[in-house]
Every structure is written in C-alpha cells, then in structure tokens.
Design an enzyme around this catalytic site. Sequence first.
Site, mmCIF file in Angstrom:
data_model
loop_
_atom_site.group_PDB
_atom_site.id
_atom_site.type_symbol
_atom_site.label_atom_id
_atom_site.label_comp_id
_atom_site.label_asym_id
_atom_site.label_seq_id
_atom_site.Cartn_x
_atom_site.Cartn_y
_atom_site.Cartn_z
ATOM 1 N N ILE A 1 -40.889 29.055 31.246
ATOM 2 C CA ILE A 1 -39.828 28.931 30.243
ATOM 3 C C ILE A 1 -40.295 28.327 28.917
ATOM 4 C CG2 ILE A 1 -38.066 28.681 32.038
ATOM 5 C CD1 ILE A 1 -38.051 25.671 31.508
ATOM 6 N N HIS B 1 -36.642 32.575 28.867
ATOM 7 C CA HIS B 1 -35.384 31.834 28.817
ATOM 8 C C HIS B 1 -35.411 30.759 29.907
ATOM 9 C CE1 HIS B 1 -31.009 31.262 29.669
ATOM 10 N NE2 HIS B 1 -30.938 31.358 28.355
ATOM 11 N N THR C 1 -33.829 30.030 32.351
ATOM 12 C CA THR C 1 -33.532 30.410 33.737
ATOM 13 C C THR C 1 -34.691 31.158 34.403
ATOM 14 O OG1 THR C 1 -32.508 32.375 32.793
ATOM 15 C CG2 THR C 1 -31.024 30.586 33.445
ATOM 16 N N LYS C 2 -35.784 31.390 33.670
ATOM 17 C CA LYS C 2 -36.886 32.172 34.229
ATOM 18 C C LYS C 2 -37.929 31.278 34.911
ATOM 19 C CE LYS C 2 -34.951 35.940 32.700
ATOM 20 N NZ LYS C 2 -33.766 35.371 32.033
ATOM 21 N N ASN C 3 -38.941 31.894 35.535
ATOM 22 C CA ASN C 3 -39.992 31.130 36.226
ATOM 23 C C ASN C 3 -40.786 30.276 35.239
ATOM 24 O OD1 ASN C 3 -39.117 33.129 38.015
ATOM 25 N ND2 ASN C 3 -41.096 33.226 39.069
#
Lengths: 371, 371
Positions: B189, B183, B185-187
């Site tokens: 994406i 997603h 918001t992850k490291n």
Amino acid sequence: MIPFNKPYLTGKEIVYIEDAVKKGKISGNGYYTQRCHDFFEKKYGFNKCLLTTSCTDALEMAAILINIKEGDEVIMPSFTFVSTANAFVLRGAKIVFADSRSDHPGMDEEKLEALITAKTKAIVPVHYAGVACDMDKIMSLAHQYNLFVIEDAAQAIDSFYTGKDGIRKPLGSIGHLAAFSFHETKNIISGEGGMLVINDKSFAQRAEIIWEKGTNRSAFFRGEVDKYSWVDIGSSFLPSEIVAAFLWAQLENIEDIQKVRISHWEKYYNELQDWALKNEITLPVVPSYATNNGHMFYLVCKSIEQRQAIIDKLKSKDILAVFHYISLHSSVFNKTNNIIPELNQSDKYSDCLLRLPFFYELNIREIIEAL
Amino acid sequence: MIPFNKPYLTGKEIVYIEDAVKKGKISGNGYYTQRCHDFFEKKYGFNKCLLTTSCTDALEMAAILINIKEGDEVIMPSFTFVSTANAFVLRGAKIVFADSRSDHPGMDEEKLEALITAKTKAIVPVHYAGVACDMDKIMSLAHQYNLFVIEDAAQAIDSFYTGKDGIRKPLGSIGHLAAFSFHETKNIISGEGGMLVINDKSFAQRAEIIWEKGTNRSAFFRGEVDKYSWVDIGSSFLPSEIVAAFLWAQLENIEDIQKVRISHWEKYYNELQDWALKNEITLPVVPSYATNNGHMFYLVCKSIEQRQAIIDKLKSKDILAVFHYISLHSSVFNKTNNIIPELNQSDKYSDCLLRLPFFYELNIREIIEAL
C-alpha cells in the site's frame, strides 16, 4: 549550487504523516483532508474545496463539471502550463489561445471578446506568478456571453483582486470554479497535489461524485443513500491522507511562509531597479487591482540573447535561473491539431522571461550580487 | 471492533519519507519512484513500469494509449470496481459487460467471443481477489480478433498464471498493458496509489509522455531533445516522492507480507471447510492455472438473506464483514446510458459474496470462532 527551487518544510510534516498512519486510515478523504478543506473554506471563504492529486486533476474535474464536449471552445492564455489546455482537450475541447498583456504574462483581457464564438464554453484565466487577471472584465464578458470561468490559480494562493466594487477578493473565489497547485515549486506544497474550489453551488453535489470515482459514496457515508454505486463519470481525484497530512503542516504555517516570500520578492524588486533600468530589463508589474503573493520573481529581458547571457553568467556562479513556458500555440501538439495564431506578447514571454531562484531559505543578496 | 481492513506498516515508511524530503525533491519521478520501478521490472520481469496516483489513473493511461475513441467497445466483467469502466467511458467507449464464471467472480472466458463485434477494441480481464483469469483463452481471442488486453491487476500483486506452455507468469505481465493498485486495502500500500505496466514495447515512449502531462520532459532530461513542450494529450499521472518512499518501504517487505497473508488465507480456508459445507456456503475456488496471493478471503453465501444474517452476527461481535461491488450493469449510470444485459452470475456475487476481515495483523481465530 543555488537551485531555482528548494522545497521548504515547516518541521511538522512528518509528525502529521505519522499521526495519519496511527489513525489507521491513509487512503483519501480522512481527517487531514477534512482539515485542509476547512482551512480553505474558512480562511478564504471558498464555498467548497476538494483536494486533488494535482492541479491538473482539479482542472480535469472542472472540465467534466462544465460538461465539455467535442468541439466546445475554451479560451485561455498561450503562455501557460500544458495542463491548463490538456485538461479540456481530454474532454474534446478546441483550445483558443489568447495573447498575453504587454505589461504582464497574464492574458490580455481587452483581446478576449474577439475570440468568443457560438461554440465558446469557458474562459480560463491564469493568474501568472500569483498576480490577478482583471477579473471584473472577464466575469462581465462571461456573464454577457453565458460562459463559465475557471480560474487557473495554480500559482495564486493567498493572492487577491480588488474590483470596481472595492471589495478585496481572494483569487480562486471569483470564477465558477478554480484550481490550485501544491506542487513542490509552489508557496504551499505537498510534493504533488492540488485542489478544486467550487464557488458555483450548483456544481457542489456532482463535484463530490466525480471526485469519488463517479460514485455516490459521500452521500452513502452521510446516510443519504443505502448503498453506493456507479452514477456518473469520474476518476480517483483524491490524494491519500499522507499527502493531506503533509499539506496540513504547511497550511498551519502559511502566514510565516507568505511573510518571508513576500519580503524576498520586495528585496529583489527594490534592489534590482537600477540594474534593470541600465540593462533595459523589465521588472514584474503588479496592477493596482492585484496583490503580490511572493510566488515568483521574474525578469523580462530585452532579447533571448540577453536572457541567455544572464543564465550563463549566473550558471558560472553556480546559480540556476530558468525560463518558463514555451507558448502552447507554437507547440508541436498545437501545430498538429489546431490553427496557429500570431501571439506576439506570448512569444515575447517565451523568449525573454527569466525566473530567478525563489524559495523560503534563499539568501537574495547572493543572487543580486551575482547579476 | 475488528475492522475489515487495517493498513499494515513495515516500520520504514516514515524513515524513507524523511529521506525523500532530505533529498530535496518531493515532486514525482525521483529517487524512490525509480527504485519502485526497478523493483517491479526486476522481480516480475515487467517491461516498463510507471507509478501512478491510483490504479484508476493507470487504467486511464491505458485507455489513452490504445486510443479509445467515441463508440469503441470494451469488454470487461460487470462484477468490478467502477474505475475499470469509467477509465474507458471517459475516452468515449461503450462498455460491454461480461458475466462472471459460475465458480469464480472473474469473467467467464467462454462467454467472451459472443460479445466481440467489429467495434470491439479491448478486453479488460479483472483478476478478482488476485486469482488469475484464464489468460490463454483471453490472449488467444485477442490475437484472433486483433484486440488489446489490459489486465486490471488491482488486487493481483505477486500472483501467477500458468498457461498451456507450463510457464508460470506473474499477473500483469501477460496483457499488452496492466494496472495495479496500492490503495490502503491492498497487499502492498501507499494510501492511494497505482502503477501502469507496459508490456507491449510499442507503447513505452508514448506512455512516458502521457505520464508527464503530455510533454516530452523525460526525453529532455535524457538529453534527447533540447527543450520540452506540449506534444500529446496527457495528465499528471505521477505520484509524489512522498508516496513513492512509502511504497518502497512496503516493497522491501513484500516477501514477509505475502507469507503472512497467504497463511491467513489458508487458515480461513482450512478451518471453514466443515462450517461452509454445513451452511451451503461456497469457499473461494482457485483454478489449477492460478495462484492465491492472499489478497482477500470471501464466502459465497446461498442467498442475500443468509449473507445479511452473517454480517449481523459478526457485527454483534464487533467484527466487520463487507460485501463487494454492485454489478456495474445494474448501476444507475449503466441503466441511463447503456443496455442492461442479463448477467446471472454477476448478480449472484453482488448479492451473495461476503468478504471477511483480512489484514496482516489479523487474528483469524477470533473470526472463525465468531462465525
């Protein structure tokens, strides 16, 4: 090699993906998702639309919305893709398979009433090849027996049904819910992708919650609740903005895409009349209440042997023609878990239906000459 | 305005998407999907990987694979995202919520055994903020009581656990199954996206079937069966090649991304020591068996009022800091469907945990000066 399918690009897909990325939001439910929803709601008068990661997921949302429980029965054609069935099996439903029409792979509306029991919860008409089922008959049965109707409109974008009232309605606008596909083999594509249409307004609020992983996040962003949390079952049904941006480039060009595809279909249909007659092959039938949306061109051969001969002949000329579904009633899964009805028409289409190459950039003449 | 999150692009995402499109296949399980699978299998030694449209979907696959049935119990932390729970609730499970540790939002391993009953089927440790749960303890309990362990590694890419044997293992490689998120918001994406890791080889074949909508299509393409059909439940879990191409551009740069993010985290940690002490705020704890993967930087405030004051102060300087989960045990859904345990630590993190802006292009100094 002429493939069976070749994804067509309008040229703006990458431009819009770049723009989505520049907008700083690439997860779901952003600018391009909204544009796609608006497009469908305006162009086809769908009450509410929600993009999904696949048509399968849209059908799964529908199964959750109508509260399918262990033992509920759902009636659908056997000649369909596994997802039509699995979406309901995942919620515990027993699938009751209907036979196809003799003149069309869609399910035989006349045989539906005999399949309805006290446990029947829904009917799922599949508009095969984008050609409408006779929705008046289906909706009337649904009304009489208090059933839900979920249109599997995977192949049926921009196709229409004209019922007894003489009003031309877009497919996907008639059932309580409907599911579309934007898989790369469809008219309008986003690689993988789909959409749930919510025509019955009583489902609208819960649909949004199920779509947002079972949270009231949409209401939170509208300021209706002060924090969002877990309120229902649900999943991550929404696709990223990258997928939605790609789809938007396609939708902008739907008129052109449809014009070209329908013209391909008509060329196949007109130029293959004599050849079909001579070879005892049946060309697609479009009932008077339905339109043709240029999704697919198929032949119904007189035997499985004739079909194989045509496949082989085309293959020797580097042309790929492919059959379609193995009827679900005779699948390994159904044999293990369910009764096996005798569905002769459905078997016929499994054995004898052959799909000719069909895509925007296709040169139909090459196929016709090779047949 | 400094946002809480800003998706970082390596610059090659669009290039690879264009290439995927040129390759003529944009549905799932193509060239870029394979590259991503290979990357994870080689770099982290995961036995088998399957990209999914979300981490939610990977967890749903896990629930299907371990055959969750009505009434099975699944133990997980209450302080987690709804999807950790919904994936199992969708298959009929009852969720048993564990409290968090006093020093970390991850679940308290010491309190797990008391929650195990004859109905318990699985434990789902969530590696909150990418920091490992104490997997030796969890795996040992699972072994003792014959339970499955599914790592919710949504936030835990490129993070490690060192157990009693002294071997450093990547998170996601320890449980029978593991789920990752890509997603935005992850490291690493891809807008929306996820991956299922299958460490227990006995699940490998069925995982492929469930991923391909319940068909044996993968075996068909390998020439192991002569036609593919419906053999199991399943869904359309695979993302398009557009999504996989985007992800591949990120994975190519994982070393750089991780270096920058970890350095951000260390800067926050080092420079906020005195300020935190003075304000009775707790900085994140990374146990000696865990590593920090630079996923998130959070504060544990002494009260909900103090947290609100910090949010307001930062907001007045155009900086967005956000709290995290409302503990699932106290959600509307759980209150309606389940017992409500008393989970004081979990409540503490719901009330007092605050996440500071965290993304690749962040200037940490601006946030520190504003605090």
